[in-house]
Write a protein that holds these residues in place. Sequence first.
Motif, PDB file in Angstrom:
ATOM      1  N   GLY A  30       0.820  -1.212   0.000  1.00  0.00           N
ATOM      2  CA  GLY A  30       0.000   0.000   0.000  1.00  0.00           C
ATOM      3  C   GLY A  30       0.855   1.263   0.000  1.00  0.00           C
ATOM      4  O   GLY A  30       0.868   2.017   0.968  1.00  0.00           O
ATOM      5  N   TRP A  31       1.545   1.500  -1.103  1.00  0.00           N
ATOM      6  CA  TRP A  31       2.462   2.633  -1.218  1.00  0.00           C
ATOM      7  C   TRP A  31       1.740   3.966  -1.061  1.00  0.00           C
ATOM      8  O   TRP A  31       0.734   4.209  -1.712  1.00  0.00           O
ATOM      9  CB  TRP A  31       3.157   2.629  -2.579  1.00  0.00           C
ATOM     10  N   THR A  32       2.289   4.824  -0.219  1.00  0.00           N
ATOM     11  CA  THR A  32       1.906   6.239  -0.182  1.00  0.00           C
ATOM     12  C   THR A  32       3.067   7.079  -0.702  1.00  0.00           C
ATOM     13  O   THR A  32       2.907   8.233  -1.000  1.00  0.00           O
ATOM     14  CB  THR A  32       1.580   6.704   1.254  1.00  0.00           C
ATOM     15  N   TRP A  33       4.237   6.474  -0.736  1.00  0.00           N
ATOM     16  CA  TRP A  33       5.504   7.066  -1.137  1.00  0.00           C
ATOM     17  C   TRP A  33       5.975   8.144  -0.169  1.00  0.00           C
ATOM     18  O   TRP A  33       6.833   8.954  -0.505  1.00  0.00           O
ATOM     19  CB  TRP A  33       5.474   7.536  -2.597  1.00  0.00           C
ATOM     20  N   GLN A  34       5.440   8.128   1.044  1.00  0.00           N
ATOM     21  CA  GLN A  34       5.966   8.965   2.115  1.00  0.00           C
ATOM     22  C   GLN A  34       7.056   8.157   2.821  1.00  0.00           C
ATOM     23  O   GLN A  34       7.056   6.922   2.789  1.00  0.00           O
ATOM     24  CB  GLN A  34       4.857   9.373   3.089  1.00  0.00           C
ATOM     25  N   CYS A  35       7.986   8.828   3.473  1.00  0.00           N
ATOM     26  CA  CYS A  35       9.130   8.140   4.087  1.00  0.00           C
ATOM     27  C   CYS A  35       8.704   7.099   5.120  1.00  0.00           C
ATOM     28  O   CYS A  35       9.437   6.135   5.360  1.00  0.00           O
ATOM     29  CB  CYS A  35      10.105   9.153   4.674  1.00  0.00           C
ATOM     30  N   GLY A  36       7.514   7.228   5.688  1.00  0.00           N
ATOM     31  CA  GLY A  36       7.010   6.221   6.612  1.00  0.00           C
ATOM     32  C   GLY A  36       6.823   4.862   5.968  1.00  0.00           C
ATOM     33  O   GLY A  36       6.802   3.826   6.653  1.00  0.00           O
ATOM     34  N   ASP A  37       6.716   4.821   4.646  1.00  0.00           N
ATOM     35  CA  ASP A  37       6.607   3.550   3.931  1.00  0.00           C
ATOM     36  C   ASP A  37       7.856   2.685   4.111  1.00  0.00           C
ATOM     37  O   ASP A  37       7.773   1.456   4.024  1.00  0.00           O
ATOM     38  CB  ASP A  37       6.392   3.774   2.428  1.00  0.00           C
ATOM     39  N   LEU A  38       9.009   3.314   4.337  1.00  0.00           N
ATOM     40  CA  LEU A  38      10.253   2.542   4.440  1.00  0.00           C
ATOM     41  C   LEU A  38      10.205   1.547   5.595  1.00  0.00           C
ATOM     42  O   LEU A  38      10.579   0.382   5.430  1.00  0.00           O
ATOM     43  CB  LEU A  38      11.464   3.467   4.562  1.00  0.00           C
ATOM     44  N   ALA A  39       9.744   1.966   6.759  1.00  0.00           N
ATOM     45  CA  ALA A  39       9.658   1.053   7.907  1.00  0.00           C
ATOM     46  C   ALA A  39       8.662  -0.069   7.619  1.00  0.00           C
ATOM     47  O   ALA A  39       8.922  -1.235   7.927  1.00  0.00           O
ATOM     48  CB  ALA A  39       9.268   1.815   9.168  1.00  0.00           C
TER      49      ALA A  39
END
Length: 169
Positions: A30-39
């Motif tokens: 569920g990509w948002t492409w915000q940096c929170g996606d990395l975790a």
Amino acid sequence: MSNDFSEKVEGVPLNSRKIDNIVRVASRFGWTWQCGDLARICDDLGWRIAENYGSLTILATDLELARPEANARSDDGTIRFIDVFVMDRLEAADAAATRRVYDYFADLSEAIGLALGSPTRRRAGAGGEVRWDLAKVVIRLRLVGNSIHMRLANPAHQAWLDEPDDGKI
């Protein structure tokens, strides 16, 4: 993913099952492409965030490589892409070893195609690339020197890269 050759290319372990998992997880994530996606993507893949340098985040992968890493690039909290090292670079590759790298690239491309369908784009040769443009992620398998990388790209960033520059600098 399976291949018809040994589990190593000139001493480099092949990670076909793990690469297949990366493709499947990335394509359903569920990509948002915000940096929170990395975790979250790291949790889903069994990776971890190793270091963060602002616009560059180093991810420790579970691939069996000398450098089991991925590099995530971001701007203003938005991830542009994640480059995953799929195999170690062959330092002194002879023609036979280079041929095996190309064969591995072809086998990976075919296996990813089985998971994702026909590629959107394909480029042959030394800088070869096979690309799948999905709704939430662009997956690019690339020959880079005597190695193979996979890029998980933000579709908005990839669209920007694909735009013609009209020759303006």
